[in-house]
Design an enzyme around this catalytic site. Structure first.
Site, mmCIF file in Angstrom:
data_model
loop_
_atom_site.group_PDB
_atom_site.id
_atom_site.type_symbol
_atom_site.label_atom_id
_atom_site.label_comp_id
_atom_site.label_asym_id
_atom_site.label_seq_id
_atom_site.Cartn_x
_atom_site.Cartn_y
_atom_site.Cartn_z
ATOM 1 N N ASP A 19 0.832 -1.198 0.000
ATOM 2 C CA ASP A 19 0.000 0.000 0.000
ATOM 3 C C ASP A 19 0.874 1.258 0.000
ATOM 4 O OD1 ASP A 19 -2.782 1.103 0.356
ATOM 5 O OD2 ASP A 19 -1.883 1.916 2.185
ATOM 6 N N GLU A 25 14.356 -15.610 -0.184
ATOM 7 C CA GLU A 25 14.700 -16.743 0.679
ATOM 8 C C GLU A 25 13.764 -17.933 0.449
ATOM 9 O OE1 GLU A 25 14.464 -15.314 4.648
ATOM 10 O OE2 GLU A 25 16.147 -13.911 4.447
#
Length: 551
Positions: free
Chosen positions: A204, A253
């Site tokens: 956002d 990751e």
């Protein structure tokens, strides 16, 4: 679900605004169990992912974008166990999950902010937010004359001569992104949801996080004169990308890497900074959303945004609707004012219509729906990812005439009613043509639904030949045949009101924005948004042409 590193590049993502999607417990507010009850429907659409607008604990000062706890579920919407189940069930159906992250501000009910108020001036707790001494005797005046995005002052008093910055509602204090503990806490939040199986994140107001509030602070007029070129005190600063570089390391990751898309209202030249692979990886483009139903505007938007995507190594995102704007079936049905030299964006026209009372008498609902269907098919044929807002697949119009007593959007209240806000596109979905909330839940909905919602309901459209719902399902099924190809080229039509482009495998998309029928040189129509007339594209219509036999 099979790993796919690049699923986001060509995905159709369906935005669910949880409080208005489906209500399982009858309290009038949509919830996670409600979404779970409609997973079959979501799967039937043929979408690739669901984007969930905020479902976190929130006082709802701004529809859930005032977050009180980033690593939990609002009890009114369910539990973490419900969320785990929803993720698992969607994955079983081949649907990925994207969640909203709201990093510019928290709720004023967030424990950090409550601690900051209690701790007082000069405390470490206050350093997590943006507090400044007030002006005038005893700091009784705000530090500057800045105005918030929702109207009114951008500063609110803390009660001890200090004031805190809130770019949006007073209940949404801005975080201080210079603080390492703020940065570390959001990394924990990203890992929390990624570990639970979330596939991606929508960020956002991604361009607003970092700020330079070195004294003396500029006035509102002085601020307006500062170029937004990477060094502006409040907007689109270059140093925000230090945050996203760290986030990208976290995303990578995982296997596959978690996706992210920036909501960044910035100059087009700076969009690639957010969409780079070492940053968030993708950024919304809202240009189609802001365009009129106009061939020249649509062609310019597509050409420019495909070039921007290529510059960043990303793919473009196509959007016609979301929880913040007037729905396209209404925007495209409004009479056009005198055309300015730079055009008159349809979304702004829609807001003006709302400000003038949102009268249905000003809307040509038939033409609006016809153009919305045509625009949707035009968009879904483009290379890149496409976002559909709940109800868009129904051709649902805006509810423009909500009574003041029913409204919830802070923009309405902060502007003294001058800005009607966004409630009209957030009215709960109609699932059936009857019942106290048209199948949304067992009782009334939190925003009133008009009687005409019945004809737009899912159940009604399931049965109706040629309905918008059936059209979109057909288009999404066909889209899979060419969505992953990189081929895109404009095809000359000889008519400025008609756009035609070619995708991989010989598929073509033709949209007639003009008032007269357009004769085609091919008859292999696979789907049409309007009347099915062999070899002809009627006005306000898009057709998809399947590869010719033997091609």
């Amino acid at each position: 679900m099979a790993p796919d590193r690049d699923w986001w590049r060509h995905a159709v993502v369906y935005q669910v605004y949880p409080r208005s999607f489906a209500d399982a417990d009858g309290d009038g507010i949509g919830d996670l169990r409600g979404i779970l009850s409609r997973v079959d429907y979501l799967a039937s659409l043929g979408i690739d992912a669901v984007w969930l607008s905020p479902f976190y604990p929130s006082p709802l000062a701004d529809g859930g974008y005032d977050v009180a706890d980033y690593r939990n579920v609002d009890p009114r919407l369910g539990t973490l166990e419900d969320m785990d189940e929803l993720i698992a069930v969607l994955h079983e159906r081949g649907i990925r999950v994207v969640v909203d992250i709201v990093p510019n501000h928290t709720s004023d009910r967030h424990p950090w902010f409550q601690e900051a108020l209690a701790a007082g001036r000069g405390s470490e707790a206050r350093e997590r937010y943006i507090f400044r001494d007030g002006a005038g005797p005893q700091g009784a005046e705000p530090p500057t004359d800045w105005v918030s995005m929702f109207g009114g002052p951008a500063w609110a008093p803390a009660g001890d001569g200090q004031w805190y910055l809130h770019t949006f509602a007073v209940e949404q204090p801005d975080l201080n992104w210079d603080r390492p503990d703020v940065r570390a806490d959001f990394v924990r939040t990203l890992r929390f949801w990624a570990d639970r199986g979330v596939d991606g994140f929508r960020i956002d107001v991604a361009h607003m996080l970092t700020k330079d509030l070195t004294e003396p602070l500029p006035s509102r007029d002085e601020l307006a004169l500062i170029p937004v070129d990477g060094q502006h005190p409040l907007l689109d600063r270059d140093d925000v990308h230090e945050v996203y570089a760290e986030w990208r390391q976290v995303f990578d990751e995982y296997d596959p890497p978690r996706a992210a898309v920036a909501e960044a209202w910035v100059d087009s030249s700076r969009v690639p900074l957010y969409a780079r692979p070492e940053s968030l990886g993708q950024a919304f483009n809202f240009d189609l959303l802001e365009a009129d139903f106009d061939a020249a505007q649509f062609r310019r938007v597509v050409t420019e945004n495909l070039a921007l995507a290529a510059a960043s190594g990303s793919s473009s995102t196509w959007v016609l609707s979301n929880h913040d704007v007037v729905r396209p079936a209404t925007r495209y049905g409004l009479p056009h004012p005198p055309r300015k030299t730079d055009g008159h964006p349809a979304v702004k026209h829609g807001v003006q219509w709302l400000r003038e009372g949102g009268s249905d008498s000003a809307v040509d609902r038939v033409a609006g729906l016809r153009r919305a269907r045509a625009a949707a098919l035009f968009m879904l044929g483009l290379p890149g990812s496409a976002y559909l807002y709940q109800g868009e697949e129904l051709g649902l119009p805006e509810v423009g005439d909500l009574a003041a007593a029913a409204r919830q959007d802070p923009t309405f209240f902060r502007s003294g009613g001058q800005d009607p806000g966004r409630d009209g596109c957030r009215v709960p979905l109609p699932w059936s043509p009857d019942g106290p909330s048209f199948g949304f839940g067992p009782g009334p909905a939190h925003l009133p639904q008009p009687a005409w919602f019945a004809e737009y309901s899912v159940a009604a459209q399931e049965e109706a030949v040629g309905s918008t719902l059936r059209l979109l399902r057909r288009a999404l099924a066909l889209r899979r045949r060419f969505a992953e190809t990189a081929v895109f080229e404009w095809v000359d039509t000889g008519d400025p009101d008609v756009l035609r482009y070619r995708r991989g495998g010989g598929w073509e998309v033709v949209t007639n924005f003009g008032p007269a029928p357009y004769d085609l040189d091919r008859i292999e129509m696979a789907v049409t948004s309007g009347l099915n007339i062999m070899g002809v594209v009627p006005p306000d219509t898009t057709v998809w042409l399947a590869p010719a036999s033997g091609a």
